[in-house]
Write an enzyme that holds these catalytic residues in place. Structure first.
Site, PDB file in Angstrom:
ATOM      1  N   TYR A  11       0.823  -1.223   0.000  1.00 51.82           N
ATOM      2  CA  TYR A  11       0.000   0.000   0.000  1.00 51.82           C
ATOM      3  C   TYR A  11       0.860   1.279   0.000  1.00 51.82           C
ATOM      4  CZ  TYR A  11      -3.280   3.437   2.082  1.00 51.82           C
ATOM      5  OH  TYR A  11      -4.031   4.544   2.373  1.00 51.82           O
ATOM      6  N   ASP A  31       9.671  -7.578  -3.501  1.00 48.95           N
ATOM      7  CA  ASP A  31       8.492  -7.930  -2.696  1.00 48.95           C
ATOM      8  C   ASP A  31       8.252  -9.417  -2.892  1.00 48.95           C
ATOM      9  OD1 ASP A  31       5.935  -5.882  -1.633  1.00 48.95           O
ATOM     10  OD2 ASP A  31       5.628  -8.049  -1.674  1.00 48.95           O
ATOM     11  N   ASP A  58      11.981 -12.827  -1.293  1.00 45.51           N
ATOM     12  CA  ASP A  58      11.655 -12.744   0.128  1.00 45.51           C
ATOM     13  C   ASP A  58      12.895 -12.226   0.861  1.00 45.51           C
ATOM     14  OD1 ASP A  58      11.122 -13.434   2.884  1.00 45.51           O
ATOM     15  OD2 ASP A  58       9.551 -14.747   2.101  1.00 45.51           O
ATOM     16  N   LEU A  59      12.717 -11.291   1.756  1.00 44.63           N
ATOM     17  CA  LEU A  59      13.882 -10.754   2.480  1.00 44.63           C
ATOM     18  C   LEU A  59      14.588 -11.828   3.301  1.00 44.63           C
ATOM     19  CD1 LEU A  59      12.937  -7.239   3.901  1.00 44.63           C
ATOM     20  CD2 LEU A  59      13.879  -7.845   1.682  1.00 44.63           C
ATOM     21  N   SER A 124       6.164   3.020  13.250  1.00 39.56           N
ATOM     22  CA  SER A 124       4.738   3.286  13.442  1.00 39.56           C
ATOM     23  C   SER A 124       4.519   4.048  14.739  1.00 39.56           C
ATOM     24  CB  SER A 124       4.006   1.949  13.516  1.00 39.56           C
ATOM     25  OG  SER A 124       2.715   2.112  14.029  1.00 39.56           O
ATOM     26  N   THR A 126       2.579   3.240  16.760  1.00 38.40           N
ATOM     27  CA  THR A 126       2.305   2.220  17.773  1.00 38.40           C
ATOM     28  C   THR A 126       3.422   2.144  18.825  1.00 38.40           C
ATOM     29  OG1 THR A 126       1.469  -0.048  18.018  1.00 38.40           O
ATOM     30  CG2 THR A 126       3.307   0.233  16.531  1.00 38.40           C
ATOM     31  N   TYR A 148       3.309  -7.085  16.846  1.00 40.11           N
ATOM     32  CA  TYR A 148       3.606  -6.238  15.680  1.00 40.11           C
ATOM     33  C   TYR A 148       4.366  -4.989  16.140  1.00 40.11           C
ATOM     34  CZ  TYR A 148       2.910  -2.448  12.369  1.00 40.11           C
ATOM     35  OH  TYR A 148       3.133  -1.365  11.559  1.00 40.11           O
ATOM     36  N   LYS A 152       8.482  -3.397  15.577  1.00 40.40           N
ATOM     37  CA  LYS A 152       8.895  -2.041  15.161  1.00 40.40           C
ATOM     38  C   LYS A 152       9.878  -1.457  16.176  1.00 40.40           C
ATOM     39  CE  LYS A 152       6.569  -1.786  11.388  1.00 40.40           C
ATOM     40  NZ  LYS A 152       7.301  -1.953  10.128  1.00 40.40           N
ATOM     41  N   ASN A 198      -9.005  -1.943   9.907  1.00 38.57           N
ATOM     42  CA  ASN A 198      -8.833  -0.496  10.062  1.00 38.57           C
ATOM     43  C   ASN A 198     -10.080   0.263   9.597  1.00 38.57           C
ATOM     44  OD1 ASN A 198      -5.633  -1.368   9.123  1.00 38.57           O
ATOM     45  ND2 ASN A 198      -6.054  -0.474  11.114  1.00 38.57           N
TER      46      ASN A 198
HETATM   47  P1  NAD Z   1       1.583  -3.702   3.004  1.00 40.51           P
HETATM   48  O1  NAD Z   1       1.318  -5.018   3.626  1.00 40.51           O
HETATM   49  O2  NAD Z   1       0.593  -3.196   2.024  1.00 40.51           O
HETATM   50  O3  NAD Z   1       3.028  -3.686   2.316  1.00 40.51           O
HETATM   51  C1  NAD Z   1       4.111  -4.433   2.827  1.00 40.51           C
HETATM   52  C2  NAD Z   1       4.704  -5.223   1.663  1.00 40.51           C
HETATM   53  O4  NAD Z   1       5.799  -5.982   2.155  1.00 40.51           O
HETATM   54  C3  NAD Z   1       3.705  -6.204   1.046  1.00 40.51           C
HETATM   55  O5  NAD Z   1       3.628  -5.987  -0.351  1.00 40.51           O
HETATM   56  C4  NAD Z   1       4.284  -7.573   1.372  1.00 40.51           C
HETATM   57  O6  NAD Z   1       4.016  -8.512   0.356  1.00 40.51           O
HETATM   58  C5  NAD Z   1       5.765  -7.260   1.541  1.00 40.51           C
HETATM   59  N1  NAD Z   1       6.497  -8.174   2.407  1.00 40.51           N
HETATM   60  C6  NAD Z   1       6.203  -8.556   3.683  1.00 40.51           C
HETATM   61  N2  NAD Z   1       7.136  -9.383   4.153  1.00 40.51           N
HETATM   62  C7  NAD Z   1       8.067  -9.541   3.172  1.00 40.51           C
HETATM   63  C8  NAD Z   1       9.271 -10.274   3.043  1.00 40.51           C
HETATM   64  N3  NAD Z   1       9.727 -11.061   4.033  1.00 40.51           N
HETATM   65  N4  NAD Z   1       9.967 -10.191   1.907  1.00 40.51           N
HETATM   66  C9  NAD Z   1       9.535  -9.425   0.876  1.00 40.51           C
HETATM   67  N5  NAD Z   1       8.398  -8.705   0.919  1.00 40.51           N
HETATM   68  C10 NAD Z   1       7.672  -8.756   2.066  1.00 40.51           C
HETATM   69  O7  NAD Z   1       1.773  -2.648   4.185  1.00 40.51           O
HETATM   70  P2  NAD Z   1       1.823  -1.066   4.125  1.00 40.51           P
HETATM   71  O8  NAD Z   1       0.572  -0.552   4.724  1.00 40.51           O
HETATM   72  O9  NAD Z   1       2.243  -0.598   2.800  1.00 40.51           O
HETATM   73  O10 NAD Z   1       2.978  -0.809   5.191  1.00 40.51           O
HETATM   74  C11 NAD Z   1       4.333  -0.659   4.816  1.00 40.51           C
HETATM   75  C12 NAD Z   1       5.184  -0.572   6.053  1.00 40.51           C
HETATM   76  O11 NAD Z   1       4.716   0.507   6.860  1.00 40.51           O
HETATM   77  C13 NAD Z   1       5.117  -1.815   6.940  1.00 40.51           C
HETATM   78  O12 NAD Z   1       6.393  -2.035   7.483  1.00 40.51           O
HETATM   79  C14 NAD Z   1       4.130  -1.426   8.012  1.00 40.51           C
HETATM   80  O13 NAD Z   1       4.346  -2.128   9.212  1.00 40.51           O
HETATM   81  C15 NAD Z   1       4.435   0.052   8.181  1.00 40.51           C
HETATM   82  N6  NAD Z   1       3.306   0.816   8.722  1.00 40.51           N
HETATM   83  C16 NAD Z   1       2.084   0.739   8.103  1.00 40.51           C
HETATM   84  C17 NAD Z   1       1.014   1.448   8.633  1.00 40.51           C
HETATM   85  C18 NAD Z   1      -0.345   1.377   7.977  1.00 40.51           C
HETATM   86  O14 NAD Z   1      -1.323   1.784   8.602  1.00 40.51           O
HETATM   87  N7  NAD Z   1      -0.493   0.911   6.747  1.00 40.51           N
HETATM   88  C19 NAD Z   1       1.177   2.231   9.782  1.00 40.51           C
HETATM   89  C20 NAD Z   1       2.434   2.283  10.373  1.00 40.51           C
HETATM   90  C21 NAD Z   1       3.496   1.572   9.832  1.00 40.51           C
HETATM   91  C1  UD1 Z   2      -4.315   0.331  14.224  1.00 44.00           C
HETATM   92  C2  UD1 Z   2      -3.341  -0.519  14.996  1.00 44.00           C
HETATM   93  C3  UD1 Z   2      -1.965   0.153  14.930  1.00 44.00           C
HETATM   94  C4  UD1 Z   2      -1.547   0.363  13.477  1.00 44.00           C
HETATM   95  C5  UD1 Z   2      -2.621   1.221  12.808  1.00 44.00           C
HETATM   96  C6  UD1 Z   2      -2.318   1.544  11.383  1.00 44.00           C
HETATM   97  C7  UD1 Z   2      -4.660  -1.649  16.729  1.00 44.00           C
HETATM   98  C8  UD1 Z   2      -4.954  -1.728  18.202  1.00 44.00           C
HETATM   99  N1  UD1 Z   2      -3.793  -0.663  16.372  1.00 44.00           N
HETATM  100  O1  UD1 Z   2      -4.363   1.589  14.839  1.00 44.00           O
HETATM  101  O2  UD1 Z   2      -1.004  -0.637  15.587  1.00 44.00           O
HETATM  102  O3  UD1 Z   2      -0.294   1.032  13.416  1.00 44.00           O
HETATM  103  O4  UD1 Z   2      -3.874   0.517  12.896  1.00 44.00           O
HETATM  104  O5  UD1 Z   2      -2.717   0.554  10.512  1.00 44.00           O
HETATM  105  O6  UD1 Z   2      -5.135  -2.428  15.929  1.00 44.00           O
HETATM  106  N2  UD1 Z   2     -12.474   1.823  14.552  1.00 44.00           N
HETATM  107  C9  UD1 Z   2     -13.821   1.577  14.665  1.00 44.00           C
HETATM  108  N3  UD1 Z   2     -14.358   0.566  13.922  1.00 44.00           N
HETATM  109  C10 UD1 Z   2     -13.616  -0.183  13.052  1.00 44.00           C
HETATM  110  C11 UD1 Z   2     -12.231   0.080  12.935  1.00 44.00           C
HETATM  111  C12 UD1 Z   2     -11.695   1.086  13.713  1.00 44.00           C
HETATM  112  O7  UD1 Z   2     -14.520   2.229  15.443  1.00 44.00           O
HETATM  113  O8  UD1 Z   2     -14.176  -1.093  12.397  1.00 44.00           O
HETATM  114  C13 UD1 Z   2     -11.893   2.938  15.333  1.00 44.00           C
HETATM  115  C14 UD1 Z   2     -10.786   2.520  16.294  1.00 44.00           C
HETATM  116  O9  UD1 Z   2     -11.319   2.203  17.560  1.00 44.00           O
HETATM  117  C15 UD1 Z   2      -9.922   3.790  16.318  1.00 44.00           C
HETATM  118  C16 UD1 Z   2     -10.085   4.378  14.918  1.00 44.00           C
HETATM  119  O10 UD1 Z   2     -11.299   3.815  14.405  1.00 44.00           O
HETATM  120  O11 UD1 Z   2     -10.433   4.720  17.246  1.00 44.00           O
HETATM  121  C17 UD1 Z   2      -8.947   4.020  13.976  1.00 44.00           C
HETATM  122  O12 UD1 Z   2      -8.754   2.606  14.000  1.00 44.00           O
HETATM  123  P1  UD1 Z   2      -7.702   1.866  13.029  1.00 44.00           P
HETATM  124  O13 UD1 Z   2      -7.919   2.329  11.646  1.00 44.00           O
HETATM  125  O14 UD1 Z   2      -7.803   0.403  13.307  1.00 44.00           O
HETATM  126  O15 UD1 Z   2      -6.299   2.447  13.492  1.00 44.00           O
HETATM  127  P2  UD1 Z   2      -5.625   2.466  14.951  1.00 44.00           P
HETATM  128  O16 UD1 Z   2      -6.492   1.874  15.981  1.00 44.00           O
HETATM  129  O17 UD1 Z   2      -5.145   3.843  15.199  1.00 44.00           O
END
Ligand code: NAD
Ligand code: UD1
Length: 338
Positions: A11, A31, A58-59, A124, A126, A148, A152, A198
């Site tokens: 994403y 990827d 794969d990493l 993150s 988190t 998770y 991080k 989410n």
């Molecule tokens: P995503 O799952 O869409 O993308 C991660 C990609 O990594 C995927 O395409 C997956 O196939 C690939 N991947 C996973 N393990 C692998 C491996 N061992 N070797 C090769 N490829 C591998 O996730 P995203 O939302 O794009 O997130 C990207 C990064 O940002 C992640 O590290 C995630 O933890 C971090 N992050 C995401 C969010 C979020 O809300 N999306 C929030 C905070 C941090």
């Molecule tokens: C979640 C993860 C966090 C991750 C982040 C980004 C948890 C506890 N935390 O955070 O580690 O980094 O996603 O992907 O899972 N909500 C609803 N109904 C739903 C979904 C969410 O009410 O169906 C509310 C949640 O309670 C929160 C807000 O919407 O208040 C956002 O939720 P979400 O999108 O899951 O993100 P985070 O909880 O911030």
């Protein structure tokens, strides 16, 4: 010289690859498609009008990854690859630790071996845990509540240790808040497997008729309307932050940590209302019990990234809702055959 992007078909990675190609960077993506689809590659090339090298690797596969370093002149790495589902990480922690931590160790080992010491890492919000009060600054004490998040935090510590051992490294750690939205073309976006965890993907699936109603997790939080408050950031703004981070690692050594968020907190009901306004649709919802591990408010102090990276968000909540919807409505089944 090329930028290696791990997890570049995911994403956030896919949106970042587009920004890099638009700015003329040479890009190499790896990827393993564990959470993304090959179709993404075509769509990135279609949007950007440019080609890039892709390796299905794969990493955890040291030899396969080494081939990528041998065959390309890599100068810097943006490391997105990792597993990211919080609930799943509680069920299968060993897989999360192995994939996220060992994958990063192998990547860093190969970077060292090939003299590539410039890294941007996806962390993150988190890592701020449950006990800090928003707005969150980068210097707060860190803690985690699930495997998770622990991967991080552990990786952040590993990267700090790496710089102590070899000050030639330049590493930017980016702590993302809540990325939502999609590319304005509607051709790439977030494609969650199964029932979304989410908020925004759940809302868009209600809007498109795949889910009956949104469950809002609690309405008695210490917030203006009782629902949880988060810092939602448009994925394209987030992607652009990575280009600023690349400039930073180019010129500076050491570990530098930045929040990437807007600095503005919106409640769940704010997001529902903004989505309804942006799309002219109605989102049915029910109030249900709180989700365990959720905090009442989580938003960034985004001033350090503005000061040191010259980066800030340009898109607002309405843009995020409009673009999330455009992606969902034109791809109701994500990247699968529509
Ligand atoms: P995503 O799952 O869409 O993308 C991660 C990609 O990594 C995927 O395409 C997956 O196939 C690939 N991947 C996973 N393990 C692998 C491996 N061992 N070797 C090769 N490829 C591998 O996730 P995203 O939302 O794009 O997130 C990207 C990064 O940002 C992640 O590290 C995630 O933890 C971090 N992050 C995401 C969010 C979020 O809300 N999306 C929030 C905070 C941090
Ligand atoms: C979640 C993860 C966090 C991750 C982040 C980004 C948890 C506890 N935390 O955070 O580690 O980094 O996603 O992907 O899972 N909500 C609803 N109904 C739903 C979904 C969410 O009410 O169906 C509310 C949640 O309670 C929160 C807000 O919407 O208040 C956002 O939720 P979400 O999108 O899951 O993100 P985070 O909880 O911030």
């Amino acid at each position: 010289m090329a930028i290696l992007i791990t997890g570049g078909t995911g994403y956030i990675g896919s949106h970042t690859v587009i920004e890099l190609l638009n700015q003329g960077y040479e890009v190499v993506v790896v990827d393993n498609f564990s959470n993304s689809k090959p179709e993404v590659i075509k769509r990135i090339e279609e949007i950007s009008g440019k080609k890039f090298s892709f390796y299905k690797v794969d990493l955890l596969d040291y030899i396969g990854l080494e081939k990528v370093f041998k065959e390309n002149n890599i100068s810097k790495v943006i490391h997105f690859a990792g597993l990211k589902a919080v609930g799943e990480s509680v069920s299968i922690p060993l897989k999360y630790y192995y994939n996220n931590i060992t994958g990063t160790l192998i990547l860093c080992e190969l970077m060292s071996k090939y003299g590539v010491k410039k890294l941007v890492f996806s962390s993150s919000a988190t890592v701020y845990g449950m006990n800090n009060v928003s707005p969150l600054t980068e210097d707060l004490p860190l803690s985690t509540t699930n495997p998770y998040g622990s991967t991080k935090l552990m990786i952040e510590r590993i990267l700090n240790d790496l710089v102590v051992s070899d000050p030639e490294w330049g590493i930017v750690i980016l702590r993302y808040f809540n990325p939502i939205g999609a590319h304005e073309s509607g051709r790439i976006g977030e494609d969650p497997n199964g029932i979304p965890n989410n908020l925004m993907p759940y809302i868009t699936q209600v809007a498109v008729g795949k889910r009956a109603a949104l469950s809002i997790f609690g309405n008695d939080y210490e917030t203006s309307d009782g629902t949880g408050v988060r810092d939602y950031i448009h994925v394209v703004d987030l992607a652009k932050g990575h280009l600023k981070a690349l400039e930073k690692v180019k010129s500076e050594k050491g570990v530098m940590v930045y929040n990437l968020g807007t600095g503005i907190g919106y409640s769940v009901l704010d997001v529902v209302k903004a989505f309804e306004k942006a799309t002219n649709m109605t989102i049915l919802y029910n109030i249900v019990d709180k989700r365990s591990g959720d905090v009442d408010r989580c938003f960034a102090d985004a001033s350090k990234a503005l000061k040191e990276l010259d980066w800030k968000c340009e898109k607002n909540l309405e843009d995020m809702c409009r673009d999330s919807w455009k992606w969902q409505v034109s791809n109701p089944n994500g990247y699968k055959e529509n």
